[in-house]
Design a protein around this motif. Structure first.
Motif, PDB file in Angstrom:
ATOM      1  N   TRP A 190      -6.339  42.925 -44.514  1.00 50.24           N
ATOM      2  CA  TRP A 190      -7.566  42.854 -43.710  1.00 50.24           C
ATOM      3  C   TRP A 190      -8.508  41.763 -44.216  1.00 50.24           C
ATOM      4  CZ3 TRP A 190      -8.013  45.110 -39.130  1.00 50.24           C
ATOM      5  CH2 TRP A 190      -7.231  46.228 -38.838  1.00 50.24           C
ATOM      6  N   LYS A 213     -13.442  36.668 -20.610  1.00 52.37           N
ATOM      7  CA  LYS A 213     -14.460  37.308 -21.450  1.00 52.37           C
ATOM      8  C   LYS A 213     -14.625  36.597 -22.796  1.00 52.37           C
ATOM      9  CE  LYS A 213     -15.610  40.431 -18.590  1.00 52.37           C
ATOM     10  NZ  LYS A 213     -16.952  40.398 -17.984  1.00 52.37           N
ATOM     11  N   ALA A 234     -15.014  35.861 -38.032  1.00 53.85           N
ATOM     12  CA  ALA A 234     -16.234  36.616 -38.315  1.00 53.85           C
ATOM     13  C   ALA A 234     -16.145  37.978 -37.634  1.00 53.85           C
ATOM     14  CB  ALA A 234     -17.436  35.845 -37.806  1.00 53.85           C
ATOM     15  N   VAL A 292     -20.299  39.888 -35.147  1.00 51.25           N
ATOM     16  CA  VAL A 292     -20.920  38.587 -34.912  1.00 51.25           C
ATOM     17  C   VAL A 292     -22.327  38.727 -34.332  1.00 51.25           C
ATOM     18  CG1 VAL A 292     -20.711  36.378 -33.666  1.00 51.25           C
ATOM     19  CG2 VAL A 292     -18.670  37.510 -34.526  1.00 51.25           C
ATOM     20  N   VAL A 344     -12.798  38.700 -41.472  1.00 50.50           N
ATOM     21  CA  VAL A 344     -11.775  39.743 -41.405  1.00 50.50           C
ATOM     22  C   VAL A 344     -10.539  39.167 -40.705  1.00 50.50           C
ATOM     23  CG1 VAL A 344     -11.218  42.027 -40.457  1.00 50.50           C
ATOM     24  CG2 VAL A 344     -13.532  41.560 -41.275  1.00 50.50           C
ATOM     25  N   LYS A 345      -9.347  39.585 -41.159  1.00 49.63           N
ATOM     26  CA  LYS A 345      -8.133  39.129 -40.476  1.00 49.63           C
ATOM     27  C   LYS A 345      -8.044  39.783 -39.102  1.00 49.63           C
ATOM     28  CE  LYS A 345      -4.659  40.894 -39.995  1.00 49.63           C
ATOM     29  NZ  LYS A 345      -3.741  41.975 -40.250  1.00 49.63           N
ATOM     30  N   PRO A 371      -6.515  41.379 -36.155  1.00 50.32           N
ATOM     31  CA  PRO A 371      -5.205  42.015 -36.016  1.00 50.32           C
ATOM     32  C   PRO A 371      -4.439  41.441 -34.824  1.00 50.32           C
ATOM     33  CG  PRO A 371      -6.995  43.650 -35.998  1.00 50.32           C
ATOM     34  CD  PRO A 371      -7.622  42.313 -35.856  1.00 50.32           C
ATOM     35  N   PHE A 387      -9.155  49.331 -35.526  1.00 51.12           N
ATOM     36  CA  PHE A 387     -10.094  48.688 -36.468  1.00 51.12           C
ATOM     37  C   PHE A 387      -9.749  49.009 -37.926  1.00 51.12           C
ATOM     38  CE2 PHE A 387     -12.869  48.740 -32.598  1.00 51.12           C
ATOM     39  CZ  PHE A 387     -12.726  47.391 -32.335  1.00 51.12           C
ATOM     40  N   ALA A 395     -12.279  50.622 -27.852  1.00 52.97           N
ATOM     41  CA  ALA A 395     -12.152  49.506 -28.804  1.00 52.97           C
ATOM     42  C   ALA A 395     -12.480  48.186 -28.105  1.00 52.97           C
ATOM     43  CB  ALA A 395     -10.746  49.471 -29.396  1.00 52.97           C
ATOM     44  N   MET A 445     -15.582  45.615 -28.996  1.00 49.22           N
ATOM     45  CA  MET A 445     -15.381  44.183 -29.260  1.00 49.22           C
ATOM     46  C   MET A 445     -16.359  43.342 -28.451  1.00 49.22           C
ATOM     47  SD  MET A 445     -13.014  42.637 -31.199  1.00 49.22           S
ATOM     48  CE  MET A 445     -13.318  43.562 -32.674  1.00 49.22           C
ATOM     49  N   GLN A 484     -18.754  41.433 -30.902  1.00 51.81           N
ATOM     50  CA  GLN A 484     -18.216  40.077 -31.140  1.00 51.81           C
ATOM     51  C   GLN A 484     -18.726  39.057 -30.140  1.00 51.81           C
ATOM     52  OE1 GLN A 484     -17.281  40.555 -34.093  1.00 51.81           O
ATOM     53  NE2 GLN A 484     -15.147  39.912 -34.164  1.00 51.81           N
ATOM     54  N   LEU A 485     -19.018  39.526 -28.905  1.00 57.00           N
ATOM     55  CA  LEU A 485     -19.364  38.571 -27.852  1.00 57.00           C
ATOM     56  C   LEU A 485     -20.753  38.796 -27.271  1.00 57.00           C
ATOM     57  CD1 LEU A 485     -15.847  38.780 -26.208  1.00 57.00           C
ATOM     58  CD2 LEU A 485     -16.804  36.653 -27.125  1.00 57.00           C
ATOM     59  N   PHE A 540      -2.712  44.713 -21.814  1.00 61.42           N
ATOM     60  CA  PHE A 540      -2.184  45.022 -23.150  1.00 61.42           C
ATOM     61  C   PHE A 540      -0.819  45.725 -23.070  1.00 61.42           C
ATOM     62  CE2 PHE A 540      -6.446  45.148 -25.711  1.00 61.42           C
ATOM     63  CZ  PHE A 540      -6.505  43.774 -25.645  1.00 61.42           C
TER      64      PHE A 540
HETATM   65  C1  HEC Z   1     -15.204  36.528 -32.970  1.00 63.73           C
HETATM   66  C2  HEC Z   1     -13.799  36.917 -33.012  1.00 63.73           C
HETATM   67  C3  HEC Z   1     -13.309  37.990 -32.051  1.00 63.73           C
HETATM   68  C4  HEC Z   1     -13.509  38.084 -30.695  1.00 63.73           C
HETATM   69  C5  HEC Z   1     -14.297  37.167 -29.787  1.00 63.73           C
HETATM   70  C6  HEC Z   1     -12.810  39.276 -30.270  1.00 63.73           C
HETATM   71  N1  HEC Z   1     -12.192  39.869 -31.340  1.00 63.73           N
HETATM   72 FE1  HEC Z   1     -11.107  41.575 -31.267  1.00 63.73          FE
HETATM   73  N2  HEC Z   1     -11.034  41.580 -33.314  1.00 63.73           N
HETATM   74  C7  HEC Z   1     -11.533  40.608 -34.142  1.00 63.73           C
HETATM   75  C8  HEC Z   1     -11.467  41.056 -35.507  1.00 63.73           C
HETATM   76  C9  HEC Z   1     -11.891  40.270 -36.732  1.00 63.73           C
HETATM   77  C10 HEC Z   1     -10.932  42.359 -35.474  1.00 63.73           C
HETATM   78  C11 HEC Z   1     -10.726  43.310 -36.658  1.00 63.73           C
HETATM   79  C12 HEC Z   1     -12.043  43.960 -36.935  1.00 63.73           C
HETATM   80  C13 HEC Z   1     -11.998  45.046 -37.985  1.00 63.73           C
HETATM   81  O1  HEC Z   1     -11.306  46.040 -37.767  1.00 63.73           O
HETATM   82  O2  HEC Z   1     -12.651  44.898 -39.034  1.00 63.73           O
HETATM   83  C14 HEC Z   1     -10.668  42.657 -34.073  1.00 63.73           C
HETATM   84  C15 HEC Z   1     -10.090  43.853 -33.610  1.00 63.73           C
HETATM   85  C16 HEC Z   1      -9.738  44.084 -32.287  1.00 63.73           C
HETATM   86  C17 HEC Z   1      -9.005  45.235 -31.821  1.00 63.73           C
HETATM   87  C18 HEC Z   1      -8.447  46.354 -32.704  1.00 63.73           C
HETATM   88  C19 HEC Z   1      -7.081  45.960 -33.199  1.00 63.73           C
HETATM   89  C20 HEC Z   1      -6.464  46.914 -34.196  1.00 63.73           C
HETATM   90  O3  HEC Z   1      -5.240  46.870 -34.352  1.00 63.73           O
HETATM   91  O4  HEC Z   1      -7.167  47.675 -34.869  1.00 63.73           O
HETATM   92  C21 HEC Z   1      -8.858  45.100 -30.470  1.00 63.73           C
HETATM   93  C22 HEC Z   1      -8.141  46.069 -29.536  1.00 63.73           C
HETATM   94  C23 HEC Z   1      -9.527  43.885 -30.086  1.00 63.73           C
HETATM   95  N3  HEC Z   1     -10.031  43.292 -31.218  1.00 63.73           N
HETATM   96  C24 HEC Z   1      -9.626  43.419 -28.787  1.00 63.73           C
HETATM   97  C25 HEC Z   1     -10.504  42.395 -28.414  1.00 63.73           C
HETATM   98  C26 HEC Z   1     -10.871  42.106 -27.049  1.00 63.73           C
HETATM   99  C27 HEC Z   1     -10.343  42.810 -25.816  1.00 63.73           C
HETATM  100  C28 HEC Z   1     -11.786  41.083 -27.089  1.00 63.73           C
HETATM  101  C29 HEC Z   1     -12.546  40.464 -25.952  1.00 63.73           C
HETATM  102  C30 HEC Z   1     -13.379  41.386 -25.206  1.00 63.73           C
HETATM  103  C31 HEC Z   1     -11.955  40.738 -28.495  1.00 63.73           C
HETATM  104  N4  HEC Z   1     -11.169  41.564 -29.262  1.00 63.73           N
HETATM  105  C32 HEC Z   1     -12.767  39.720 -28.956  1.00 63.73           C
HETATM  106  C33 HEC Z   1     -12.025  39.385 -33.733  1.00 63.73           C
HETATM  107  C34 HEC Z   1     -12.472  39.113 -32.444  1.00 63.73           C
END
Ligand code: HEC
Ligand code: HEC
Length: 359
Positions: free
Chosen positions: A142, A241, A258, A261, A281-282, A284, A296, A307, A311, A315-316, A332
């Protein structure tokens, strides 16, 4: 050409007036969507010769089992598989890689925080990521602290809350099993030196074969019928999105990004994980995501739509509607890949020299 029309209703509140603003966006044609997806950085899993080239390139970059050649032979992969399934690599003789990365469960364990040696939970309440397709991640863990799978595999064997076997003990156990010594010789030659690195690297060679191509890959490769219209719509929503700004590449993830965010993750306090030294964070992989709940780093979300909405919020800085979340979740589903066929390996018996289990 058939165009499907998607209607987005945004409500803007201006002073005392609420204005309903309706905008229509058009779902691109399948071929345009493929181009759009590729332009957003999405890539399919390399197939056939291209996959072999990818794996060999990774081996060169990482130094996994360096000094031995050829690599990724049938013997090495079969040996790596045995080690992956062998609980005797743990001090208790009870925990294998497959305990937490169960290949019958899409490479995960279906609990929020991993449980290892003496039923102890991960000290930061961390969730077990899937091992499937992990070869396509830029970094592992992670917080991205391991740069490749060989490096990574040493961690859990020694980790006191995972398999709890110091490197010396792990090597003693393997070397004390005559059939294993034979198999290492068959895999790497008579002069092989069975050390901790080679044990971990051999497991990594097996993991490199755990890839799951899906209908989504077929679509990216030009089979316009591989995804239903609803799935194409979901893919378009996912791109529109802004999810692909982080979830891109072969794995729709795998890079350091990041987190929190624009807003704070709702469950940030559980486990206290803060990412790497820069708070990254990596990301996933989203491959097989419908099978790898809870979500997460601390496994606090069980519903994929929740979830997805989280996000959008953190994040956005956008609100994702129920309908949009459902649409992305429909997409998905197309990331469910063809699982590697796994025959449970028969593991060679211990000898009188094999160290006894300790708890
Ligand atoms: C700025 C970067 C970023 C954006 C933009 C982003 N993600 Fe993520 N996403 C991440 C990160 C980093 C994690 C892991 C976070 C953690 O658990 O600490 C994550 C986790 C997830 C997970 C959980 C995965 C798991 O196996 O636990 C899902 C589902 C997901 N994102 C879907 C989306 C969707 C859908 C969008 C758009 C609406 C989105 N993400 C936008 C960076 C991003
Ligand atoms: C007790 C449960 C447990 C066991 C046993 C275990 N792991 Fe893990 N694994 C985890 C957890 C939890 C993480 C995330 C830890 C972190 O990021 O610090 C992880 C991370 C990983 C990752 C990184 C994946 C990614 O996307 O970042 C790989 C690969 C992996 N493990 C492979 C293995 C192998 C190979 C073994 C056996 C040698 C093994 N694991 C044993 C729980 C476990």
């Amino acid at each position: 050409m058939i165009h499907v029309t998607r209607i987005t209703i945004g409500i803007a509140v201006v002073g005392a007036f609420a204005l309903a603003v309706a905008t229509t966006t058009t779902l691109p044609s399948p071929n345009d969507l493929i181009t759009k997806a590729k332009d957003s950085g999405l890539e399919s899993i390399p197939a056939g010769k291209a996959l072999t080239q990818y794996q060999q390139q990774k081996l060169k970059e990482t130094g996994i089992a360096s000094g031995y050649s050829p690599l990724l032979t049938k013997e090495q992969i079969e040996l790596g598989k045995k080690l992956y399934f062998d609980p005797r690599l743990s001090s208790s003789n009870l925990i294998s890689c497959n305990t937490c990365h169960n290949l019958g469960l899409a490479g995960t364990d279906v609990v929020p925080a991993a449980i290892g040696h003496k039923w102890a939970a991960n000290t930061q309440n961390l969730n077990s990521p899937t091992v499937l397709n992990s070869v396509f991640n830029d970094v592992q863990f992670w917080d991205g602290r391991a740069h490749h799978l060989g490096d990574q595999a040493q961690g859990p064997i020694e980790n006191p809350v995972e398999m709890s076997a110091p490197s010396k003990l792990a090597v003693e156990k393997i070397v004390s099993i005559p059939e294993y010594t034979q198999e290492f010789k068959k895999a790497y030659g008579e002069k092989v030196k069975i050390d901790f690195k080679l044990i971990a690297d051999t497991i990594a060679l097996y993991e490199m074969t755990l890839v799951t191509p899906s209908r989504y890959d077929k679509f990216l490769n030009g089979d316009t019928k591989a995804l239903t219209k609803a799935e194409q719509d979901g893919l378009d929503t996912f791109i529109e999105k802004g999810c692909t700004s982080c979830h891109a590449g072969i794995n729709l993830g795998g890079s350091m990004q990041a987190f929190s965010v624009v807003d704070t993750y709702k469950f940030e306090k559980i486990g206290g994980f803060k990412g790497d030294k820069d708070g990254l964070v990596k990301t996933p992989t989203l491959r097989n995501i419908m099978q790898t709940a809870p979500y997460f780093h601390n496994g606090q979300y069980w519903e994929i739509t929740d979830a997805i909405k989280e996000m959008g919020r953190i994040q956005l800085g956008i609100t994702i509607t129920d309908k949009e979340a459902q649409s992305i979740a429909t997409f998905f589903k197309s990331l469910d890949g063809q699982m590697p066929s796994v025959t449970y390996p028969l593991l060679p018996p211990v000898s009188s020299k094999t160290p006894k289990p300790t708890f």
